[in-house]
Design an enzyme around this catalytic site. Sequence first.
Site, PDB file in Angstrom:
ATOM      1  N   TYR A  31       0.772  -1.383  -0.207  1.00 26.88           N
ATOM      2  CA  TYR A  31      -0.033  -0.092  -0.072  1.00 26.88           C
ATOM      3  C   TYR A  31       0.997   1.412  -0.033  1.00 26.88           C
ATOM      4  O   TYR A  31       0.680   2.122  -0.612  1.00 26.88           O
ATOM      5  CB  TYR A  31      -0.948   0.012   1.278  1.00 26.88           C
ATOM      6  N   ALA A  44       4.256  18.988  -8.047  1.00 21.87           N
ATOM      7  CA  ALA A  44       4.963  19.536  -6.945  1.00 21.87           C
ATOM      8  C   ALA A  44       5.865  18.782  -6.191  1.00 21.87           C
ATOM      9  O   ALA A  44       6.770  19.227  -5.972  1.00 21.87           O
ATOM     10  CB  ALA A  44       3.858  19.955  -5.975  1.00 21.87           C
ATOM     11  N   PHE A  45       5.658  17.328  -6.049  1.00 22.02           N
ATOM     12  CA  PHE A  45       6.381  16.410  -5.465  1.00 22.02           C
ATOM     13  C   PHE A  45       7.867  16.216  -6.292  1.00 22.02           C
ATOM     14  O   PHE A  45       8.706  16.208  -5.838  1.00 22.02           O
ATOM     15  CB  PHE A  45       5.638  15.074  -5.226  1.00 22.02           C
ATOM     16  N   HIS A  47       9.022  18.382  -8.386  1.00 22.85           N
ATOM     17  CA  HIS A  47       9.716  19.656  -7.950  1.00 22.85           C
ATOM     18  C   HIS A  47      10.614  19.559  -6.751  1.00 22.85           C
ATOM     19  O   HIS A  47      11.687  20.123  -6.467  1.00 22.85           O
ATOM     20  CB  HIS A  47       8.877  20.858  -8.205  1.00 22.85           C
ATOM     21  N   GLU A  83       3.242  16.334   1.836  1.00 20.72           N
ATOM     22  CA  GLU A  83       2.494  16.265   0.444  1.00 20.72           C
ATOM     23  C   GLU A  83       1.477  15.267   0.131  1.00 20.72           C
ATOM     24  O   GLU A  83       0.605  15.141  -0.487  1.00 20.72           O
ATOM     25  CB  GLU A  83       3.762  16.189  -0.574  1.00 20.72           C
ATOM     26  N   GLU A  90      -6.998  16.546  -1.261  1.00 21.75           N
ATOM     27  CA  GLU A  90      -7.505  16.935  -2.473  1.00 21.75           C
ATOM     28  C   GLU A  90      -8.119  15.814  -3.275  1.00 21.75           C
ATOM     29  O   GLU A  90      -9.268  16.073  -3.944  1.00 21.75           O
ATOM     30  CB  GLU A  90      -5.973  17.453  -3.584  1.00 21.75           C
ATOM     31  N   LYS A 108      -8.564  22.033   0.776  1.00 16.13           N
ATOM     32  CA  LYS A 108      -7.137  21.971  -0.107  1.00 16.13           C
ATOM     33  C   LYS A 108      -6.222  23.401   0.175  1.00 16.13           C
ATOM     34  O   LYS A 108      -5.145  22.949   0.078  1.00 16.13           O
ATOM     35  CB  LYS A 108      -7.684  22.285  -1.704  1.00 16.13           C
ATOM     36  N   ASP A 109      -6.606  24.298   0.455  1.00 10.78           N
ATOM     37  CA  ASP A 109      -5.731  25.507   0.780  1.00 10.78           C
ATOM     38  C   ASP A 109      -4.967  25.184   2.120  1.00 10.78           C
ATOM     39  O   ASP A 109      -3.916  25.678   2.247  1.00 10.78           O
ATOM     40  CB  ASP A 109      -6.722  26.932   0.926  1.00 10.78           C
ATOM     41  N   SER A 112      -2.249  22.790   1.275  1.00  9.12           N
ATOM     42  CA  SER A 112      -1.299  23.434   0.440  1.00  9.12           C
ATOM     43  C   SER A 112      -0.633  24.482   1.415  1.00  9.12           C
ATOM     44  O   SER A 112       0.716  24.283   1.506  1.00  9.12           O
ATOM     45  CB  SER A 112      -2.016  24.326  -0.454  1.00  9.12           C
TER      46      SER A 112
END
Length: 137
Positions: A31, A44-45, A47, A83, A90, A108-109, A112
């Site tokens: 898993y 994003a990950f 990056h 992350e 999300e 979500k914000d 983030s």
Amino acid sequence: MDAKNTTHRIGQTGPVEKQTGIRHLFAAASYSLGGAKRLIGEAAFRHELIAFAAAMIAFIIVGATFFQYVAMAILFLLMMAFEAINTAIEEIVDRVSPEISEMGKNAKDLGSFACLCLIVANGVYAAYVVIFDGFMN
């Protein structure tokens, strides 16, 4: 069958018996690997991975100590975990509330923002090691 020892998986019609012992360890690892594969799909990950690699190269150049490498690795692992949680939030919000809602946006914000805090922590620590501990010494 005890309810606490069962779970449902996508595409299956009935409860699945949970694994125990060494089988549980392998199932959990499977898993986790699935989660890592999903996370690598996030731009994003990717990056953040590049930034971590750049920080490690900079640490090599300035001759960072073992402790500094360990601290950076721990910060990066925390960032990976955040992350992953942010991505999970999300996906759940998108699944449960496909329409745009204030509550979904807030969730979500906030996820983030948690990631941003760790990105800043990673960046500040890497900069400290490279600039003040590396080039200033």
